[in-house]
Write an enzyme that holds these catalytic residues in place. Structure first.
Site, PDB file in Angstrom:
ATOM      1  N   ASP A   8     -25.317  -3.189   9.550  1.00  0.00           N
ATOM      2  CA  ASP A   8     -23.778  -2.970   8.734  1.00  0.00           C
ATOM      3  C   ASP A   8     -23.300  -2.479   8.460  1.00  0.00           C
ATOM      4  O   ASP A   8     -23.776  -0.944   8.239  1.00  0.00           O
ATOM      5  CB  ASP A   8     -23.626  -4.377   7.331  1.00  0.00           C
ATOM      6  CG  ASP A   8     -22.515  -4.667   7.439  1.00  0.00           C
ATOM      7  OD1 ASP A   8     -21.545  -4.667   8.357  1.00  0.00           O
ATOM      8  OD2 ASP A   8     -22.318  -5.031   6.092  1.00  0.00           O
ATOM      9  N   HIS A  25     -18.396   1.604  16.126  1.00  0.00           N
ATOM     10  CA  HIS A  25     -18.979   0.878  15.973  1.00  0.00           C
ATOM     11  C   HIS A  25     -19.669   1.810  17.129  1.00  0.00           C
ATOM     12  O   HIS A  25     -21.264   1.425  17.605  1.00  0.00           O
ATOM     13  CB  HIS A  25     -18.260  -0.170  17.344  1.00  0.00           C
ATOM     14  CG  HIS A  25     -18.050  -1.793  16.104  1.00  0.00           C
ATOM     15  ND1 HIS A  25     -18.379  -2.016  14.714  1.00  0.00           N
ATOM     16  CD2 HIS A  25     -16.768  -2.047  15.278  1.00  0.00           C
ATOM     17  CE1 HIS A  25     -17.675  -2.693  14.501  1.00  0.00           C
ATOM     18  NE2 HIS A  25     -16.760  -2.943  14.767  1.00  0.00           N
ATOM     19  N   LEU A 119     -42.820  -2.616  23.343  1.00  0.00           N
ATOM     20  CA  LEU A 119     -41.091  -3.123  22.491  1.00  0.00           C
ATOM     21  C   LEU A 119     -40.575  -4.403  22.859  1.00  0.00           C
ATOM     22  O   LEU A 119     -40.123  -4.825  23.920  1.00  0.00           O
ATOM     23  CB  LEU A 119     -40.481  -2.012  21.523  1.00  0.00           C
ATOM     24  CG  LEU A 119     -39.487  -2.816  20.023  1.00  0.00           C
ATOM     25  CD1 LEU A 119     -39.891  -3.083  19.386  1.00  0.00           C
ATOM     26  CD2 LEU A 119     -37.804  -1.481  20.754  1.00  0.00           C
TER      27      LEU A 119
HETATM   28  C1  IPE Z   1     -23.326  -8.996   9.675  1.00  0.00           C
HETATM   29  O1  IPE Z   1     -22.698  -8.310   9.226  1.00  0.00           O
HETATM   30  C2  IPE Z   1     -23.058  -9.479  11.372  1.00  0.00           C
HETATM   31  C3  IPE Z   1     -23.430  -8.232  12.082  1.00  0.00           C
HETATM   32  C4  IPE Z   1     -23.754  -7.081  11.781  1.00  0.00           C
HETATM   33  C5  IPE Z   1     -23.506  -8.326  13.840  1.00  0.00           C
HETATM   34  P1  IPE Z   1     -20.617  -9.123   9.130  1.00  0.00           P
HETATM   35  O2  IPE Z   1     -20.309  -7.685   8.372  1.00  0.00           O
HETATM   36  O3  IPE Z   1     -20.534  -9.294   9.570  1.00  0.00           O
HETATM   37  O4  IPE Z   1     -20.908  -9.968   7.713  1.00  0.00           O
HETATM   38  P2  IPE Z   1     -20.395 -10.784   6.242  1.00  0.00           P
HETATM   39  O5  IPE Z   1     -19.140 -10.803   6.508  1.00  0.00           O
HETATM   40  O6  IPE Z   1     -20.738  -8.890   5.746  1.00  0.00           O
HETATM   41  O7  IPE Z   1     -19.995 -11.159   5.946  1.00  0.00           O
HETATM   42  C1  IPE Z   2     -21.454  -4.024  11.807  1.00  0.00           C
HETATM   43  O1  IPE Z   2     -20.239  -3.196  10.877  1.00  0.00           O
HETATM   44  C2  IPE Z   2     -21.155  -4.566  13.026  1.00  0.00           C
HETATM   45  C3  IPE Z   2     -20.780  -5.330  13.164  1.00  0.00           C
HETATM   46  C4  IPE Z   2     -20.427  -6.438  12.451  1.00  0.00           C
HETATM   47  C5  IPE Z   2     -20.754  -5.982  14.876  1.00  0.00           C
HETATM   48  P1  IPE Z   2     -19.120  -3.821  10.042  1.00  0.00           P
HETATM   49  O2  IPE Z   2     -18.172  -3.871  11.797  1.00  0.00           O
HETATM   50  O3  IPE Z   2     -19.517  -5.210   9.683  1.00  0.00           O
HETATM   51  O4  IPE Z   2     -18.965  -3.359  10.074  1.00  0.00           O
HETATM   52  P2  IPE Z   2     -17.443  -2.800   8.184  1.00  0.00           P
HETATM   53  O5  IPE Z   2     -18.876  -4.202   7.197  1.00  0.00           O
HETATM   54  O6  IPE Z   2     -17.101  -3.494   7.748  1.00  0.00           O
HETATM   55  O7  IPE Z   2     -18.211  -1.863   7.214  1.00  0.00           O
HETATM   56 MG    MG Z   3     -19.292  -5.881   8.031  1.00  0.00          MG
END
Ligand code: IPE
Ligand code: IPE
Ligand code: MG
Length: 228
Positions: A8, A25, A119
């Site tokens: 995240d 990303h 892995l």
């Molecule tokens: C969790 O992150 C999903 C992934 C890392 C793929 P999100 O950013 O989607 O989760 P929330 O919205 O903070 O719960």
């Molecule tokens: C995690 O990073 C990637 C996915 C959920 C695909 P986020 O896009 O959720 O990043 P934040 O949480 O908005 O910083």
């Molecule tokens: Mg996120």
């Protein structure tokens, strides 16, 4: 050892730098390669990465599109490397809403790495823990209705055969980057006894050094599985 990571913070990493979220990303994807490569030396036998949740479709269409493009690019550019580095790739989640060109690539990668025994890399793509459990219950229900399974004989072990992670050990440790202390629908069944670790570091800033530090801390925690 089986480690799961909720990757995240890509968006926040980018916004802090006044960059579009898609840049975050992209950085996140290169971090995946770095961490995957380091796993064997760190004693990690299975790595499960949360790449896209069943709820992530609720993001802006352009962000979903850029993520899908990134998954495709990752599979294309890392195909040979994964095959040659003895990595066995398994996708977790419901692939039915994902575009056919991407699903074809997912299957190709799984098939090409099927016999690898280094892995195990689980990539959770359109994955939700609740969805996985519901799909497992549906499959079990089908088997029960055709006499292949008997509800009376259902055990934890026999139910696990219906999950996307069938045949795999449950995670020992779950790491979530970027500060939030929640699971966001990741591996709900499998983490019953996993250790949870939350770090403030965003995923693009995460490092092999931090992972190895976390593993050292994990080594020192006593896991008793309800015993003593
Ligand atoms: C969790 O992150 C999903 C992934 C890392 C793929 P999100 O950013 O989607 O989760 P929330 O919205 O903070 O719960
Ligand atoms: C995690 O990073 C990637 C996915 C959920 C695909 P986020 O896009 O959720 O990043 P934040 O949480 O908005 O910083
Ligand atoms: Mg996120």
């Amino acid at each position: 050892m089986h480690v799961g990571i909720i990757m995240d913070g890509n968006g926040r990493w980018a916004v802090e730098r006044r960059l579009p979220r898609a840049f975050g990303h992209k950085r996140g994807a290169s971090k995946v390669t770095e961490i995957v490569t380091a796993c064997p030396d760190l004693g990690i036998k299975t790595l499960t990465l949360y790449a896209f949740s069943t709820e992530n479709w609720n993001r802006a269409a352009h962000e979903v599109a850029s993520l899908m493009k990134l998954f495709r690019g990752y599979m294309q550019s890392k195909f040979l490397q994964l095959v040659q580095n003895n990595v066995k790739v398994i996708f977790l989640g419901d692939s039915s809403p994902i575009k056919k060109v991407i699903v074809d690539q997912m299957r190709k990668l799984e098939e090409a790495t099927e016999k690898n025994d280094g892995l195990t890399l689980n990539i959770a793509l359109n994955y939700g823990g609740r969805d996985e459990i519901l799909r497992a219950v549906q499959k079990f229900g089908m088997d029960a209705s055709t006499g292949k399974a008997n509800p009376k004989d259902l055990t934890v072990e026999s139910f696990e055969k219906y999950l996307d992670t069938k045949g795999q050990k449950n995670p020992d440790l779950i790491i979530r980057t970027a500060g939030q202390q929640r699971l966001s629908n990741f591996l709900l069944w499998q983490i019953a006894y996993s250790e949870l670790y939350f770090t403030k570091t965003t995923w693009p800033d995460f490092s092999v050094e931090e992972l190895s530090q976390i593993l050292m801390e994990f080594d020192q925690c006593g896991r008793t599985f309800g015993g003593n």
